[in-house]
Write a protein that holds these residues in place. Sequence first.
Motif, PDB file in Angstrom:
ATOM      1  N   PRO A  15     104.838  47.913  45.607  1.00 17.76           N
ATOM      2  CA  PRO A  15     104.877  45.993  45.474  1.00 17.76           C
ATOM      3  C   PRO A  15     103.620  45.778  44.319  1.00 17.76           C
ATOM      4  O   PRO A  15     103.672  44.930  43.660  1.00 17.76           O
ATOM      5  CB  PRO A  15     104.866  45.391  46.048  1.00 17.76           C
ATOM      6  CG  PRO A  15     105.067  45.815  47.738  1.00 17.76           C
ATOM      7  CD  PRO A  15     105.099  47.249  47.457  1.00 17.76           C
ATOM      8  N   HIS A  16     102.305  46.507  45.072  1.00 14.61           N
ATOM      9  CA  HIS A  16     101.250  45.749  44.809  1.00 14.61           C
ATOM     10  C   HIS A  16     100.746  46.478  43.580  1.00 14.61           C
ATOM     11  O   HIS A  16      99.797  46.061  42.276  1.00 14.61           O
ATOM     12  CB  HIS A  16      99.954  45.968  45.573  1.00 14.61           C
ATOM     13  CG  HIS A  16      99.833  47.108  46.209  1.00 14.61           C
ATOM     14  ND1 HIS A  16     101.288  48.110  46.814  1.00 14.61           N
ATOM     15  CD2 HIS A  16      98.679  48.013  46.170  1.00 14.61           C
ATOM     16  CE1 HIS A  16     100.733  48.826  47.052  1.00 14.61           C
ATOM     17  NE2 HIS A  16      98.884  49.382  46.502  1.00 14.61           N
ATOM     18  N   LEU A  17     101.757  47.091  43.000  1.00 14.39           N
ATOM     19  CA  LEU A  17     100.763  48.504  42.084  1.00 14.39           C
ATOM     20  C   LEU A  17     102.153  48.814  40.688  1.00 14.39           C
ATOM     21  O   LEU A  17     102.106  48.465  39.675  1.00 14.39           O
ATOM     22  CB  LEU A  17     100.713  50.064  42.622  1.00 14.39           C
ATOM     23  CG  LEU A  17      99.522  50.297  42.949  1.00 14.39           C
ATOM     24  CD1 LEU A  17      99.661  51.429  43.812  1.00 14.39           C
ATOM     25  CD2 LEU A  17      98.968  49.184  42.050  1.00 14.39           C
ATOM     26  N   ARG A  18     103.472  47.957  41.284  1.00 15.67           N
ATOM     27  CA  ARG A  18     104.854  48.372  40.247  1.00 15.67           C
ATOM     28  C   ARG A  18     104.506  47.447  38.632  1.00 15.67           C
ATOM     29  O   ARG A  18     105.123  48.007  37.854  1.00 15.67           O
ATOM     30  CB  ARG A  18     106.033  48.262  40.768  1.00 15.67           C
ATOM     31  CG  ARG A  18     106.486  46.805  41.307  1.00 15.67           C
ATOM     32  CD  ARG A  18     107.485  46.794  41.753  1.00 15.67           C
ATOM     33  NE  ARG A  18     107.973  45.821  41.744  1.00 15.67           N
ATOM     34  CZ  ARG A  18     109.859  45.114  42.661  1.00 15.67           C
ATOM     35  NH1 ARG A  18     110.440  45.895  42.032  1.00 15.67           N
ATOM     36  NH2 ARG A  18     109.427  43.617  42.448  1.00 15.67           N
ATOM     37  N   ALA A  19     104.266  46.771  39.121  1.00 12.22           N
ATOM     38  CA  ALA A  19     103.524  46.192  37.785  1.00 12.22           C
ATOM     39  C   ALA A  19     102.591  46.052  36.406  1.00 12.22           C
ATOM     40  O   ALA A  19     102.633  45.822  35.475  1.00 12.22           O
ATOM     41  CB  ALA A  19     102.932  44.198  38.455  1.00 12.22           C
ATOM     42  N   ARG A  20     101.835  47.806  36.799  1.00 13.24           N
ATOM     43  CA  ARG A  20     101.852  48.677  35.875  1.00 13.24           C
ATOM     44  C   ARG A  20     102.444  49.616  35.409  1.00 13.24           C
ATOM     45  O   ARG A  20     101.838  49.820  34.510  1.00 13.24           O
ATOM     46  CB  ARG A  20     100.224  49.583  37.102  1.00 13.24           C
ATOM     47  CG  ARG A  20      99.686  48.207  37.301  1.00 13.24           C
ATOM     48  CD  ARG A  20      98.327  48.957  38.344  1.00 13.24           C
ATOM     49  NE  ARG A  20      97.761  47.953  38.653  1.00 13.24           N
ATOM     50  CZ  ARG A  20      96.744  48.914  38.998  1.00 13.24           C
ATOM     51  NH1 ARG A  20      95.773  49.999  38.382  1.00 13.24           N
ATOM     52  NH2 ARG A  20      95.631  47.747  40.270  1.00 13.24           N
ATOM     53  N   THR A  21     103.699  49.927  35.678  1.00 12.65           N
ATOM     54  CA  THR A  21     104.675  50.967  35.078  1.00 12.65           C
ATOM     55  C   THR A  21     105.007  50.011  33.707  1.00 12.65           C
ATOM     56  O   THR A  21     105.386  48.510  33.820  1.00 12.65           O
ATOM     57  CB  THR A  21     105.416  50.922  35.984  1.00 12.65           C
ATOM     58  OG1 THR A  21     106.654  49.865  36.257  1.00 12.65           O
ATOM     59  CG2 THR A  21     105.348  51.672  37.710  1.00 12.65           C
ATOM     60  N   ILE A  22     105.522  50.528  33.046  1.00 19.82           N
ATOM     61  CA  ILE A  22     105.828  50.263  31.426  1.00 19.82           C
ATOM     62  C   ILE A  22     107.759  49.029  32.113  1.00 19.82           C
ATOM     63  O   ILE A  22     107.798  48.398  31.394  1.00 19.82           O
ATOM     64  CB  ILE A  22     106.520  51.593  30.613  1.00 19.82           C
ATOM     65  CG1 ILE A  22     105.355  51.876  30.130  1.00 19.82           C
ATOM     66  CG2 ILE A  22     107.731  50.822  29.187  1.00 19.82           C
ATOM     67  CD1 ILE A  22     105.947  53.671  29.379  1.00 19.82           C
ATOM     68  N   LEU A  23     108.651  49.838  33.070  1.00 19.85           N
ATOM     69  CA  LEU A  23     109.888  49.409  33.423  1.00 19.85           C
ATOM     70  C   LEU A  23     109.255  47.590  34.009  1.00 19.85           C
ATOM     71  O   LEU A  23     109.423  46.665  33.474  1.00 19.85           O
ATOM     72  CB  LEU A  23     109.932  50.263  34.666  1.00 19.85           C
ATOM     73  CG  LEU A  23     111.416  49.468  35.501  1.00 19.85           C
ATOM     74  CD1 LEU A  23     113.046  49.342  34.639  1.00 19.85           C
ATOM     75  CD2 LEU A  23     111.771  50.502  36.389  1.00 19.85           C
ATOM     76  N   HIS A  24     108.127  47.782  34.805  1.00 20.47           N
ATOM     77  CA  HIS A  24     108.388  46.810  35.324  1.00 20.47           C
ATOM     78  C   HIS A  24     107.476  45.376  34.894  1.00 20.47           C
ATOM     79  O   HIS A  24     107.457  44.692  34.456  1.00 20.47           O
ATOM     80  CB  HIS A  24     107.710  46.483  36.566  1.00 20.47           C
ATOM     81  CG  HIS A  24     108.460  46.934  38.041  1.00 20.47           C
ATOM     82  ND1 HIS A  24     109.038  45.406  38.184  1.00 20.47           N
ATOM     83  CD2 HIS A  24     109.667  47.997  38.048  1.00 20.47           C
ATOM     84  CE1 HIS A  24     109.973  46.386  38.673  1.00 20.47           C
ATOM     85  NE2 HIS A  24     109.923  47.216  39.546  1.00 20.47           N
ATOM     86  N   GLN A  25     106.463  45.994  33.512  1.00 21.85           N
ATOM     87  CA  GLN A  25     105.564  45.136  32.059  1.00 21.85           C
ATOM     88  C   GLN A  25     106.644  44.563  31.897  1.00 21.85           C
ATOM     89  O   GLN A  25     106.812  43.339  31.449  1.00 21.85           O
ATOM     90  CB  GLN A  25     105.256  45.916  31.384  1.00 21.85           C
ATOM     91  CG  GLN A  25     103.696  46.762  32.584  1.00 21.85           C
ATOM     92  CD  GLN A  25     103.002  45.949  31.800  1.00 21.85           C
ATOM     93  OE1 GLN A  25     102.306  46.234  30.618  1.00 21.85           O
ATOM     94  NE2 GLN A  25     101.621  46.257  32.985  1.00 21.85           N
ATOM     95  N   LYS A  26     107.948  45.307  31.288  1.00 25.98           N
ATOM     96  CA  LYS A  26     109.104  44.313  30.227  1.00 25.98           C
ATOM     97  C   LYS A  26     110.005  43.181  30.748  1.00 25.98           C
ATOM     98  O   LYS A  26     109.580  42.489  30.533  1.00 25.98           O
ATOM     99  CB  LYS A  26     110.443  45.764  30.223  1.00 25.98           C
ATOM    100  CG  LYS A  26     109.674  46.827  29.445  1.00 25.98           C
ATOM    101  CD  LYS A  26     110.527  47.871  28.446  1.00 25.98           C
ATOM    102  CE  LYS A  26     110.779  48.867  28.422  1.00 25.98           C
ATOM    103  NZ  LYS A  26     109.579  49.358  27.478  1.00 25.98           N
ATOM    104  N   LEU A  27     109.963  43.923  32.881  1.00 26.33           N
ATOM    105  CA  LEU A  27     110.954  42.958  33.278  1.00 26.33           C
ATOM    106  C   LEU A  27     109.903  42.149  33.745  1.00 26.33           C
ATOM    107  O   LEU A  27     110.417  40.006  33.680  1.00 26.33           O
ATOM    108  CB  LEU A  27     110.718  43.469  34.883  1.00 26.33           C
ATOM    109  CG  LEU A  27     111.580  44.646  34.783  1.00 26.33           C
ATOM    110  CD1 LEU A  27     111.759  45.205  36.091  1.00 26.33           C
ATOM    111  CD2 LEU A  27     113.658  44.022  34.223  1.00 26.33           C
ATOM    112  N   LEU A  28     108.423  41.978  33.403  1.00 27.99           N
ATOM    113  CA  LEU A  28     108.086  40.572  33.992  1.00 27.99           C
ATOM    114  C   LEU A  28     108.081  39.414  32.374  1.00 27.99           C
ATOM    115  O   LEU A  28     107.803  38.664  32.362  1.00 27.99           O
ATOM    116  CB  LEU A  28     106.412  41.003  34.457  1.00 27.99           C
ATOM    117  CG  LEU A  28     106.742  41.409  35.391  1.00 27.99           C
ATOM    118  CD1 LEU A  28     105.282  41.719  36.339  1.00 27.99           C
ATOM    119  CD2 LEU A  28     106.623  40.101  36.882  1.00 27.99           C
ATOM    120  N   ARG A  29     107.828  39.703  31.466  1.00 29.81           N
ATOM    121  CA  ARG A  29     107.943  39.823  29.776  1.00 29.81           C
ATOM    122  C   ARG A  29     109.158  38.783  29.868  1.00 29.81           C
ATOM    123  O   ARG A  29     109.004  37.712  29.878  1.00 29.81           O
ATOM    124  CB  ARG A  29     107.342  40.643  28.517  1.00 29.81           C
ATOM    125  CG  ARG A  29     105.974  40.705  29.010  1.00 29.81           C
ATOM    126  CD  ARG A  29     105.391  41.437  27.422  1.00 29.81           C
ATOM    127  NE  ARG A  29     106.154  42.977  27.592  1.00 29.81           N
ATOM    128  CZ  ARG A  29     105.894  44.182  28.267  1.00 29.81           C
ATOM    129  NH1 ARG A  29     104.046  44.475  28.556  1.00 29.81           N
ATOM    130  NH2 ARG A  29     106.460  45.223  28.005  1.00 29.81           N
TER     131      ARG A  29
END
Length: 452
Positions: free
Chosen positions: A113-127
Amino acid sequence: MKVESKRDEHFNKENKIGWLRHVRKQKNVVFCSLYDGSTDKHLQVVADPQICHEELCTGCSVEVGGSLVPSQGRGQAVELQADHLSIVGPCDNEVYPIKPKTEYTADQLRAFPHLRARTILHQKLLRIRSTASMAVHKYFLDNHFLFVHTPITTSVDCEGAGETFSIKTGEELKPGAGGRDGPGHFFNSPTYLTVSGQLHLEVITGSFLKAYSFGPTFRAEKSLGRHHLAEFYMIEAEVAFTQSMECILQVMEGLVKSMTQSVLDSHEGEVEDLWKHSQVSDQSDIVNRLLNKTYIRMSYSDAIKILENKKDNFKESPKWGCDLSKEHEKFLVKHCGNVPVFVTDFPTEIKPFYCRQNEDHATVGAVDLLVPGVGELCGGSLREERHDILRPRLDNLGLTQPYHWYLELRQFGSVPHGGFGLGFERYLQCLLGIHNIKDTIPFPRWVQHCPL
Ligand code: 4AD
């Protein structure tokens, strides 16, 4: 002429900061993909190996200076020809769990959970999540709603479903302290994390025509289901001076359509990428209907008739007087051609005390909005504003004392009113075709799981 070329040179000079998604080292050149989270595109950095530290690798944070030039590669229009490249924070690649060019499943990524915001998938989701949040505020601003911060700590269990988390201080939890709930407790009474801000919003619509809140809510449901979180964000709206359920339905429908349009306007490409990853094959048709169709309205009694006619399809038999199960909800949406469905007028016994009694005395003016892939997205109702009907209900539940203030709202200038709550993560699940709700929120919490 000289001035012109100097200006061009300056214009093309770039200093960039970010992280490296991928590093490819060749004998005479190093290629790096640099990202900073602001877009789904990365910037290709091209550097002479001489200016690259030997520790340069995937996962490093870096500062790069150089010139933007037309790219000779195929994937991008421009690239950054680096004239300096320094590592801000190195990355221990031996143990860094996110390997370049590797597709991880959502389940695998949940372990980091502390690293997944670095993946392309989670970056899209967060935006997308960020844009959808702003769209909520825009919708309500455009429609003249007051934004209210309803409290997170509360002494009421709005839904009465016993799914509250209790609040205790560290002191009260010490051995021998007895975990006090009465006098001596920090607040002098039992307190909980809120399950809904509705009752507080009703306080506000005692003097404002329209109000909304958008904040975290907490449910101690021991569910591992793919539509449940212990902490989720709820958008709640309340409208005063209305006796019309249709008025509440129009706000729900308007909100869903407006959020959807805003997300598609800003992130069309990213949304389509996520749909490609989705297990749902007709996701774009689903969203098209979410956006363009008039949502279907049907009573709970009619919904039960439809389900009873198809009862062999269900594990749990549908029955008037019982709540709709997830399989019933999903079936109804499919039955309606995957167009969202408002189910209204539920039996009194299965809805909370605050719902307004209908003239038939058997049902209340409550509504659930059911959507494809998810089932229930919103729950709402007209509220019981009549003191003489609400008081005996609260008496029967033994809640007259803690809800005396709620009753007073009905004594002092009461008005007919109603509202709803929309689960923000369930909305994102429906919009993006995400299988598990735990992947729609940056830090999911569920039973036995709160790692950071
Ligand atoms: O239907 P609910 O329980 O309604 C209320 O709390 C009302 N007091 C709201 C109101 O009228 N102001 O919850 C509203 C929505 C659900 O329809 C669902 O989308 C979402 O909140 N929800 C959850 N989302 C994720 N995880 C959970 N455990 C959820 N429980 C409810």
